[in-house]
Design an enzyme around this catalytic site. Structure first.
Site, PDB file in Angstrom:
ATOM      1  N   ARG A 106      -1.271  12.843  -0.933  1.00 18.65           N
ATOM      2  CA  ARG A 106      -0.611  11.591  -1.348  1.00 18.65           C
ATOM      3  C   ARG A 106      -0.857  11.397  -2.839  1.00 18.65           C
ATOM      4  O   ARG A 106      -1.990  11.432  -3.295  1.00 18.65           O
ATOM      5  CB  ARG A 106      -1.186  10.432  -0.555  1.00 18.65           C
ATOM      6  CG  ARG A 106      -0.637   9.083  -0.981  1.00 18.65           C
ATOM      7  CD  ARG A 106      -1.162   7.969  -0.103  1.00 18.65           C
ATOM      8  NE  ARG A 106      -0.530   7.960   1.202  1.00 18.65           N
ATOM      9  CZ  ARG A 106      -1.043   7.361   2.281  1.00 18.65           C
ATOM     10  NH1 ARG A 106      -2.204   6.761   2.214  1.00 18.65           N
ATOM     11  NH2 ARG A 106      -0.390   7.375   3.423  1.00 18.65           N
ATOM     12  N   TYR A 119      -1.267  -0.021  10.095  1.00 22.24           N
ATOM     13  CA  TYR A 119      -1.545  -0.717   8.825  1.00 22.24           C
ATOM     14  C   TYR A 119      -0.346  -0.570   7.871  1.00 22.24           C
ATOM     15  O   TYR A 119       0.112  -1.542   7.259  1.00 22.24           O
ATOM     16  CB  TYR A 119      -2.821  -0.112   8.227  1.00 22.24           C
ATOM     17  CG  TYR A 119      -3.156  -0.521   6.818  1.00 22.24           C
ATOM     18  CD1 TYR A 119      -3.674  -1.787   6.542  1.00 22.24           C
ATOM     19  CD2 TYR A 119      -2.978   0.368   5.753  1.00 22.24           C
ATOM     20  CE1 TYR A 119      -4.005  -2.148   5.239  1.00 22.24           C
ATOM     21  CE2 TYR A 119      -3.316   0.013   4.460  1.00 22.24           C
ATOM     22  CZ  TYR A 119      -3.818  -1.245   4.209  1.00 22.24           C
ATOM     23  OH  TYR A 119      -4.137  -1.603   2.921  1.00 22.24           O
ATOM     24  N   LYS A 164     -22.622   9.153  -0.382  1.00 20.18           N
ATOM     25  CA  LYS A 164     -23.206  10.377   0.189  1.00 20.18           C
ATOM     26  C   LYS A 164     -23.877  11.207  -0.899  1.00 20.18           C
ATOM     27  O   LYS A 164     -24.947  11.778  -0.690  1.00 20.18           O
ATOM     28  CB  LYS A 164     -22.119  11.197   0.893  1.00 20.18           C
ATOM     29  CG  LYS A 164     -21.680  10.574   2.217  1.00 20.18           C
ATOM     30  CD  LYS A 164     -20.499  11.328   2.798  1.00 20.18           C
ATOM     31  CE  LYS A 164     -20.105  10.794   4.175  1.00 20.18           C
ATOM     32  NZ  LYS A 164     -18.811  11.327   4.622  1.00 20.18           N
ATOM     33  N   SER A 188       0.825  -1.220   0.000  1.00 23.04           N
ATOM     34  CA  SER A 188       0.000   0.000   0.000  1.00 23.04           C
ATOM     35  C   SER A 188       0.852   1.259   0.000  1.00 23.04           C
ATOM     36  O   SER A 188       1.970   1.273   0.545  1.00 23.04           O
ATOM     37  CB  SER A 188      -0.862  -0.017   1.265  1.00 23.04           C
ATOM     38  OG  SER A 188      -1.457   1.230   1.464  1.00 23.04           O
ATOM     39  N   GLN A 214      -7.409  18.111   1.738  1.00 24.60           N
ATOM     40  CA  GLN A 214      -6.433  17.019   1.628  1.00 24.60           C
ATOM     41  C   GLN A 214      -6.532  16.418   0.212  1.00 24.60           C
ATOM     42  O   GLN A 214      -7.620  16.361  -0.364  1.00 24.60           O
ATOM     43  CB  GLN A 214      -6.659  15.951   2.722  1.00 24.60           C
ATOM     44  CG  GLN A 214      -7.965  15.210   2.692  1.00 24.60           C
ATOM     45  CD  GLN A 214      -9.080  15.872   3.506  1.00 24.60           C
ATOM     46  OE1 GLN A 214      -9.164  17.087   3.555  1.00 24.60           O
ATOM     47  NE2 GLN A 214      -9.957  15.082   4.104  1.00 24.60           N
ATOM     48  N   LYS A 236     -13.987   3.076   1.797  1.00 29.69           N
ATOM     49  CA  LYS A 236     -12.938   4.079   1.650  1.00 29.69           C
ATOM     50  C   LYS A 236     -13.514   5.316   0.975  1.00 29.69           C
ATOM     51  O   LYS A 236     -14.644   5.299   0.478  1.00 29.69           O
ATOM     52  CB  LYS A 236     -11.774   3.479   0.861  1.00 29.69           C
ATOM     53  CG  LYS A 236     -11.271   2.209   1.559  1.00 29.69           C
ATOM     54  CD  LYS A 236     -10.055   1.659   0.922  1.00 29.69           C
ATOM     55  CE  LYS A 236      -8.832   2.374   1.441  1.00 29.69           C
ATOM     56  NZ  LYS A 236      -7.638   2.044   0.677  1.00 29.69           N
ATOM     57  N   ARG A 254      -5.549  13.417  -2.835  1.00 29.01           N
ATOM     58  CA  ARG A 254      -5.306  11.988  -3.061  1.00 29.01           C
ATOM     59  C   ARG A 254      -5.298  11.714  -4.562  1.00 29.01           C
ATOM     60  O   ARG A 254      -5.799  12.509  -5.359  1.00 29.01           O
ATOM     61  CB  ARG A 254      -6.445  11.131  -2.460  1.00 29.01           C
ATOM     62  CG  ARG A 254      -6.561  11.129  -0.949  1.00 29.01           C
ATOM     63  CD  ARG A 254      -5.407  10.387  -0.290  1.00 29.01           C
ATOM     64  NE  ARG A 254      -5.559  10.335   1.160  1.00 29.01           N
ATOM     65  CZ  ARG A 254      -5.212  11.300   2.009  1.00 29.01           C
ATOM     66  NH1 ARG A 254      -4.690  12.420   1.555  1.00 29.01           N
ATOM     67  NH2 ARG A 254      -5.356  11.146   3.312  1.00 29.01           N
TER      68      ARG A 254
HETATM   69  P1  NAD Z   1     -11.216  -5.895   1.152  1.00 31.55           P
HETATM   70  O1  NAD Z   1     -11.376  -5.636   2.616  1.00 31.55           O
HETATM   71  O2  NAD Z   1     -12.376  -5.689   0.269  1.00 31.55           O
HETATM   72  O3  NAD Z   1     -10.654  -7.367   0.926  1.00 31.55           O
HETATM   73  C1  NAD Z   1      -9.840  -8.033   1.838  1.00 31.55           C
HETATM   74  C2  NAD Z   1     -10.432  -9.412   2.073  1.00 31.55           C
HETATM   75  O4  NAD Z   1      -9.602 -10.119   2.995  1.00 31.55           O
HETATM   76  C3  NAD Z   1     -11.842  -9.373   2.689  1.00 31.55           C
HETATM   77  O5  NAD Z   1     -12.791 -10.020   1.862  1.00 31.55           O
HETATM   78  C4  NAD Z   1     -11.679 -10.078   4.012  1.00 31.55           C
HETATM   79  O6  NAD Z   1     -12.809 -10.869   4.396  1.00 31.55           O
HETATM   80  C5  NAD Z   1     -10.451 -10.947   3.761  1.00 31.55           C
HETATM   81  N1  NAD Z   1      -9.862 -11.362   5.021  1.00 31.55           N
HETATM   82  C6  NAD Z   1      -9.707 -10.608   6.140  1.00 31.55           C
HETATM   83  N2  NAD Z   1      -9.228 -11.358   7.135  1.00 31.55           N
HETATM   84  C7  NAD Z   1      -9.069 -12.621   6.625  1.00 31.55           C
HETATM   85  C8  NAD Z   1      -8.605 -13.834   7.192  1.00 31.55           C
HETATM   86  N3  NAD Z   1      -8.232 -13.901   8.476  1.00 31.55           N
HETATM   87  N4  NAD Z   1      -8.560 -14.943   6.414  1.00 31.55           N
HETATM   88  C9  NAD Z   1      -8.973 -14.877   5.110  1.00 31.55           C
HETATM   89  N5  NAD Z   1      -9.412 -13.741   4.521  1.00 31.55           N
HETATM   90  C10 NAD Z   1      -9.461 -12.624   5.280  1.00 31.55           C
HETATM   91  O7  NAD Z   1      -9.984  -4.996   0.696  1.00 31.55           O
HETATM   92  P2  NAD Z   1      -9.485  -4.660  -0.793  1.00 31.55           P
HETATM   93  O8  NAD Z   1      -9.755  -3.229  -1.015  1.00 31.55           O
HETATM   94  O9  NAD Z   1      -9.983  -5.658  -1.739  1.00 31.55           O
HETATM   95  O10 NAD Z   1      -7.912  -4.838  -0.603  1.00 31.55           O
HETATM   96  C11 NAD Z   1      -7.218  -5.992  -1.052  1.00 31.55           C
HETATM   97  C12 NAD Z   1      -5.754  -5.880  -0.673  1.00 31.55           C
HETATM   98  O11 NAD Z   1      -5.191  -4.695  -1.256  1.00 31.55           O
HETATM   99  C13 NAD Z   1      -5.530  -5.747   0.836  1.00 31.55           C
HETATM  100  O12 NAD Z   1      -4.360  -6.434   1.179  1.00 31.55           O
HETATM  101  C14 NAD Z   1      -5.325  -4.269   1.036  1.00 31.55           C
HETATM  102  O13 NAD Z   1      -4.570  -3.991   2.186  1.00 31.55           O
HETATM  103  C15 NAD Z   1      -4.605  -3.893  -0.247  1.00 31.55           C
HETATM  104  N6  NAD Z   1      -4.767  -2.480  -0.582  1.00 31.55           N
HETATM  105  C16 NAD Z   1      -5.986  -2.007  -0.975  1.00 31.55           C
HETATM  106  C17 NAD Z   1      -6.135  -0.655  -1.285  1.00 31.55           C
HETATM  107  C18 NAD Z   1      -7.455  -0.098  -1.735  1.00 31.55           C
HETATM  108  O14 NAD Z   1      -7.509   1.077  -2.055  1.00 31.55           O
HETATM  109  N7  NAD Z   1      -8.525  -0.867  -1.794  1.00 31.55           N
HETATM  110  C19 NAD Z   1      -5.032   0.213  -1.190  1.00 31.55           C
HETATM  111  C20 NAD Z   1      -3.822  -0.308  -0.769  1.00 31.55           C
HETATM  112  C21 NAD Z   1      -3.675  -1.655  -0.491  1.00 31.55           C
END
Ligand code: NAD
Length: 317
Positions: A281, A146, A197, A115, A215, A189, A217
């Site tokens: 950012r 995080y 909204k 991230s 801010q 997010k 982004r």
């Molecule tokens: P999301 O929350 O929609 O998806 C993450 C998934 O991980 C969820 O479905 C959740 O149920 C699952 N999960 C959580 N705990 C778990 C566990 N113990 N075992 C199995 N599964 C588990 O998030 P996303 O937006 O799809 O993000 C996906 C990845 O990308 C993440 O690693 C996130 O940190 C990274 N990321 C996302 C963004 C963004 O803007 N969406 C930005 C930077 C990084």
């Protein structure tokens, strides 16, 4: 036919990426603690498993050509600002278990979703900032637990490459958005939250924005995210790279953009007591251009038109 395991396949990016891989002809196993919220998974097999538990990780992560690690305990700024120890521990367990089982199963290629939150806070103090380059990451000082966990797991991935020769690919995502993302709870997010909204507001009404709205982004459309991950994984790039748009916008201007898409005139009410994250950012895309000859092409106007249309249908039918 190639095989892939996708963790977090019930989440926003993971569920889109499963669809993307299916279109490329892969056989896909999806793993998550939940099924996708908004449509059926396209995965050939979908396994419900908690990856914090090593036994469940061993039972669910099978041998495959590629492992994509999207599973994480995460959410918007409200969620990340309110969850510290549990969030770090959950993600450390998910990622360390996934890497261990991948090595045990001899999976040769792994993708880790890192991230933009790993970048040092002092490089993000003003809204009109210099975009973040990959080399800005260290010396490290992320502004959230995080971000620290993501940086730790980047290093852990690189250690698996050193010790076991696994071909590890790492992308630092900058605010991915699009249809079928969480929009109506504390894990939503800012892009989805603002679209919701605006969809809920009556013409002439008011939209609440966290902070003073100045801010800034950048936001990357989901299709570009999937394309970027695929290109990275099938390249010879061996260092973490940004996957993000470099079209910078303030939150106030984003509300104006989405209001125009919705054809509504709306006022903004600022909530100064709410968390707003870093001041500015943006993604520096010099390296991805140089290494992959590509960068996310979708404009904010185009991406938010598609995203708003989907969220508006969820909210107003
Ligand atoms: P999301 O929350 O929609 O998806 C993450 C998934 O991980 C969820 O479905 C959740 O149920 C699952 N999960 C959580 N705990 C778990 C566990 N113990 N075992 C199995 N599964 C588990 O998030 P996303 O937006 O799809 O993000 C996906 C990845 O990308 C993440 O690693 C996130 O940190 C990274 N990321 C996302 C963004 C963004 O803007 N969406 C930005 C930077 C990084």
């Amino acid at each position: 036919m190639k095989t892939a395991v996708v963790t977090g396949a019930g989440g926003f990016i993971g569920s889109h990426f499963v669809k993307f891989l299916k279109k490329k002809g892969y056989t896909v196993r999806g793993i998550d603690i939940v099924k996708p919220s908004f449509s059926d998974s396209d995965a050939d097999e979908f396994i419900l498993a908690d990856l914090r538990d090593l036994d469940q990780a061993r039972q669910s992560i099978s041998a495959a050509d590629e492992l994509y690690m999207f599973a994480a305990d995460m959410g918007g700024i409200g969620y990340i600002s309110a969850h510290h120890a549990d969030l770090m521990r959950n993600n450390i367990l998910i990622n360390s278990n996934s890497l261990l089982v991948a090595q045990e199963q001899n999976i040769p290629k792994i993708f880790f979703a890192s991230s933009a939150c790993i970048y040092p806070v002092e490089k993000q103090l003003v809204a009109e900032l210099t975009a973040l380059k990959e080399s800005d990451a260290i010396p490290a000082n992320p502004d959230s637990e995080y971000g620290w966990e993501k940086l730790f797991t980047e290093q852990l991935c690189l250690a698996y490459r050193k010790d076991y020769g696994i071909d590890v690919k790492i992308a630092r995502f900058h605010n991915i958005y699009g249809p079928e993302g969480t929009y109506n709870n504390d894990r939503a997010k800012s892009p989805a939250d603002i679209c919701r909204k605006v969809a809920e507001a009556k013409d002439g009404g008011t939209v609440e924005v966290w902070g003073d709205g100045k801010q800034s982004r950048s936001y990357c459309y989901i299709d570009d995210c999937c394309e970027g991950v695929y290109r990275l994984v099938h390249s010879d790039v061996d260092q973490p790279i940004n996957i993000g748009s470099d079209e910078l916008i303030t939150i106030n201007d984003l509300v104006t953009l989405v209001s125009k898409i919705a054809k509504k005139k709306l006022k903004i009410k600022h909530q100064l007591d709410k968390p707003q994250g870093v001041r500015g950012r943006n993604s520096d895309n010099t390296l991805i251009q140089e290494l992959l000859g590509w960068a996310p092409p979708t404009s904010l106007k185009e991406g938010f038109a598609k995203t708003y249309r989907w969220i508006n249908t969820q909210v107003n039918g």
